[in-house]
Design a protein around this motif. Structure first.
Motif, PDB file in Angstrom:
ATOM      1  N   ALA A   1      13.245  -0.473  -3.110  1.00  0.00           N
ATOM      2  CA  ALA A   1      12.198  -1.134  -2.336  1.00  0.00           C
ATOM      3  C   ALA A   1      12.089  -2.612  -2.685  1.00  0.00           C
ATOM      4  N   SER A   2      12.323  -2.945  -3.952  1.00  0.00           N
ATOM      5  CA  SER A   2      12.248  -4.347  -4.355  1.00  0.00           C
ATOM      6  C   SER A   2      13.297  -5.180  -3.643  1.00  0.00           C
TER       7      SER A   2
ATOM      8  N   PRO B   1       0.820  -1.228   0.000  1.00  0.00           N
ATOM      9  CA  PRO B   1       0.000   0.000   0.000  1.00  0.00           C
ATOM     10  C   PRO B   1       0.845   1.266   0.000  1.00  0.00           C
ATOM     11  N   LEU B   2       2.008   1.236   0.666  1.00  0.00           N
ATOM     12  CA  LEU B   2       2.873   2.409   0.681  1.00  0.00           C
ATOM     13  C   LEU B   2       3.410   2.696  -0.716  1.00  0.00           C
ATOM     14  N   GLU B   3       3.787   1.661  -1.455  1.00  0.00           N
ATOM     15  CA  GLU B   3       4.265   1.858  -2.821  1.00  0.00           C
ATOM     16  C   GLU B   3       3.167   2.428  -3.714  1.00  0.00           C
ATOM     17  N   LEU B   4       1.953   1.952  -3.553  1.00  0.00           N
ATOM     18  CA  LEU B   4       0.839   2.472  -4.342  1.00  0.00           C
ATOM     19  C   LEU B   4       0.576   3.936  -4.007  1.00  0.00           C
ATOM     20  N   PHE B   5       0.659   4.281  -2.728  1.00  0.00           N
ATOM     21  CA  PHE B   5       0.489   5.666  -2.302  1.00  0.00           C
ATOM     22  C   PHE B   5       1.595   6.535  -2.898  1.00  0.00           C
ATOM     23  N   PHE B   6       2.802   6.025  -2.883  1.00  0.00           N
ATOM     24  CA  PHE B   6       3.947   6.721  -3.467  1.00  0.00           C
ATOM     25  C   PHE B   6       3.697   7.019  -4.950  1.00  0.00           C
ATOM     26  N   ASP B   7       3.204   6.028  -5.688  1.00  0.00           N
ATOM     27  CA  ASP B   7       2.932   6.208  -7.115  1.00  0.00           C
ATOM     28  C   ASP B   7       1.877   7.285  -7.352  1.00  0.00           C
ATOM     29  N   LEU B   8       0.819   7.251  -6.572  1.00  0.00           N
ATOM     30  CA  LEU B   8      -0.256   8.225  -6.754  1.00  0.00           C
ATOM     31  C   LEU B   8       0.240   9.645  -6.524  1.00  0.00           C
ATOM     32  N   CYS B   9       1.122   9.827  -5.568  1.00  0.00           N
ATOM     33  CA  CYS B   9       1.674  11.165  -5.320  1.00  0.00           C
ATOM     34  C   CYS B   9       2.549  11.613  -6.486  1.00  0.00           C
ATOM     35  N   PHE B  10       3.211  10.678  -7.138  1.00  0.00           N
ATOM     36  CA  PHE B  10       4.028  11.033  -8.288  1.00  0.00           C
ATOM     37  C   PHE B  10       3.177  11.517  -9.454  1.00  0.00           C
TER      38      PHE B  10
ATOM     39  N   HIS C   1       8.103  -8.590  -8.715  1.00  0.00           N
ATOM     40  CA  HIS C   1       7.760  -7.328  -8.063  1.00  0.00           C
ATOM     41  C   HIS C   1       8.086  -6.138  -8.955  1.00  0.00           C
ATOM     42  N   ILE C   2       9.269  -6.149  -9.600  1.00  0.00           N
ATOM     43  CA  ILE C   2       9.651  -5.061 -10.491  1.00  0.00           C
ATOM     44  C   ILE C   2       8.704  -4.987 -11.675  1.00  0.00           C
ATOM     45  N   GLY C   3       8.378  -6.119 -12.258  1.00  0.00           N
ATOM     46  CA  GLY C   3       7.433  -6.126 -13.376  1.00  0.00           C
ATOM     47  C   GLY C   3       6.096  -5.535 -12.987  1.00  0.00           C
ATOM     48  N   GLU C   4       5.629  -5.892 -11.794  1.00  0.00           N
ATOM     49  CA  GLU C   4       4.355  -5.354 -11.321  1.00  0.00           C
ATOM     50  C   GLU C   4       4.447  -3.858 -11.055  1.00  0.00           C
ATOM     51  N   ARG C   5       5.562  -3.407 -10.467  1.00  0.00           N
ATOM     52  CA  ARG C   5       5.723  -1.984 -10.152  1.00  0.00           C
ATOM     53  C   ARG C   5       5.684  -1.141 -11.430  1.00  0.00           C
ATOM     54  N   TYR C   6       6.410  -1.573 -12.438  1.00  0.00           N
ATOM     55  CA  TYR C   6       6.413  -0.830 -13.702  1.00  0.00           C
ATOM     56  C   TYR C   6       5.035  -0.875 -14.354  1.00  0.00           C
ATOM     57  N   GLY C   7       4.379  -2.017 -14.278  1.00  0.00           N
ATOM     58  CA  GLY C   7       3.045  -2.121 -14.845  1.00  0.00           C
ATOM     59  C   GLY C   7       2.049  -1.204 -14.164  1.00  0.00           C
ATOM     60  N   LEU C   8       2.131  -1.119 -12.851  1.00  0.00           N
ATOM     61  CA  LEU C   8       1.211  -0.250 -12.115  1.00  0.00           C
ATOM     62  C   LEU C   8       1.436   1.213 -12.454  1.00  0.00           C
ATOM     63  N   PHE C   9       2.699   1.600 -12.603  1.00  0.00           N
ATOM     64  CA  PHE C   9       2.954   2.994 -12.943  1.00  0.00           C
ATOM     65  C   PHE C   9       2.496   3.295 -14.369  1.00  0.00           C
TER      66      PHE C   9
END
Length: 396
Positions: A72-73, A18-27, A200-208
């Protein structure tokens, strides 16, 4: 202070927090600011300065996000100190976002650099924590990261002292500092790789990517709404809105046609893939800015030609498709027939620039047809056997 130890590359069920998702939204706030200034520059007929400013601002957004995500990964402990330092990084990106208009309009990078330095020094403290918790090669990697990032920040601060009227010198310093930033991971990890998690990295890039595409739709929706309210020009706007949606939908489909984590095994391909997303993220966000310009041109608010407004959509759309193919999709193609649709679509979308008021709609149709072709081709029987199971039937 709790130890910050590396997480396993083979950890099961590793997903974004959830913290990573919050971080992305702020970006996204910073992405929206950069896109908004790009719209203004293109609509006023200043593509050169607008694109240059956009690329410079987007580099700061992208690079800070990339460094946080890969760190983070490998080392996300999700403890109290880690969360607090991440909040500091979020504060930095909001300061950076507030400085985007000044950087674009006046070449005043003071606030932007302050925000960027806040983000980067917060990450430096995380690397120092890793160094304190580790030994041997792992400690050396963490120390190199901390030293490299800190030195780069001194350079950014020094750039502020270059007189504003020396634009060429400041640009050269910016490029040099950006190259220094990009070189830090290669230098720091020259004899030991951090334990980032491929899934995790694949998911992070996909979410962004999803967030950036979502921002594109949001920006275009607001532009259409305002134009309809002020000009009652629904007939002129429908082709732009429909074409823009088709482009975004196709972009999502093509990017997520296959899971990328199975490709992210070696360090070399992961570095190229990760760095190349500067173009993917930047072009995806620019599509939204382009749609806004096309809407303004259709309602007579933009001071550019129809072809120029159309190019603001078709060019980043083509760049997005071509880069996704180069970095992402081509590794899962079986033959030339499957390789050709995306590069050919990029050329066809650029050609749509000259279709007048229906240019964006035509580009959207090309993007949709590309997805349809990819799906059909992926359903062919594999050579000498049944339908391929190496890729899902949604492959594009």
């Amino acid at each position: 202070m709790p130890r910050m130890t590396a997480r396993s590359r083979t950890e099961k069920h590793r997903t974004s927090t959830p913290l990573e998702l919050f971080f992305d939204l702020c970006f996204v706030v910073a992405v929206a600011q950069a896109g908004g200034r790009l719209v203004h520059a293109l609509a006023e007929g200043h593509p050169g300065t607008g694109i240059a400013g956009y690329l410079a601002v987007f580099f700061g957004i992208w690079w800070a996000w990339v460094n946080f995500s890969w760190f983070a990964s490998a080392y996300d402990t999700d403890d109290t100190l880690y969360r607090l330092v991440t909040f500091v990084q979020i504060t930095g990106v909001l300061i950076f976002a507030a400085g985007v208009p000044r950087a674009f309009d006046n070449g005043d990078w003071t606030l932007g650099v302050i925000g960027y330095v806040v983000m980067r020094l917060a990450l430096t403290s995380q690397w120092l924590r890793v160094a304190h918790s580790s030994e041997g090669a792992e400690r050396r990697v963490a120390q190199r990261y901390a030293i490299g990032i800190a030195l780069a920040q001194l350079g950014w601060i020094g750039m502020l002292f270059v007189p504003a009227d020396m634009a060429g010198t400041r640009t050269a310093v910016y490029v040099l500092l950006a190259l220094c930033e990009l070189s830090v991971p290669a230098i720091a990890e020259r004899d030991r790789r951090t334990s980032w998690h491929p899934h995790h990295i694949g998911e992070r890039y996909g979410l962004f990517t999803i967030i950036v595409l979502g921002e594109t739709i949001a920006a275009a929706t607001v532009a259409v709404q305002e134009s309809v309210d002020e000009h009652d020009a629904l007939g002129e706007l429908l082709p732009v809105a429909a074409g823009g949606l088709l482009i975004v939908f196709a972009g999502w489909w093509i990017y997520f046609a296959v899971p990328i984590h199975s490709y992210l095994r070696g360090s070399r391909q992961s570095f190229i893939w990760g760095y190349g997303h500067y173009v993917i993220f930047g072009s995806a966000a620019a599509i939204g800015a382009g749609i806004e310009v096309a809407v303004e041109e259709a309602t007579g608010k933009a001071h550019v030609s129809t072809a120029a407004a159309s190019a603001a959509v078709t060019v980043p759309s083509a760049v997005f498709l071509l880069t996704v193919w180069l970095l992402h999709a081509r590794h899962f193609k079986r033959d030339l027939a499957e390789q050709l649709p995306l590069p050919l679509a990029a050329v066809a979308i650029v050609a749509c620039t000259f279709a007048g008021g229906y240019a964006v709609f035509a580009a959207g149709l090309v993007a949709a047809a590309t997805v349809a072709a990819g799906v059909a081709l992926s359903r062919r029987p594999a050579p000498g056997g049944p339908v391929s199971t190496s890729v899902p039937p949604t492959h594009a």
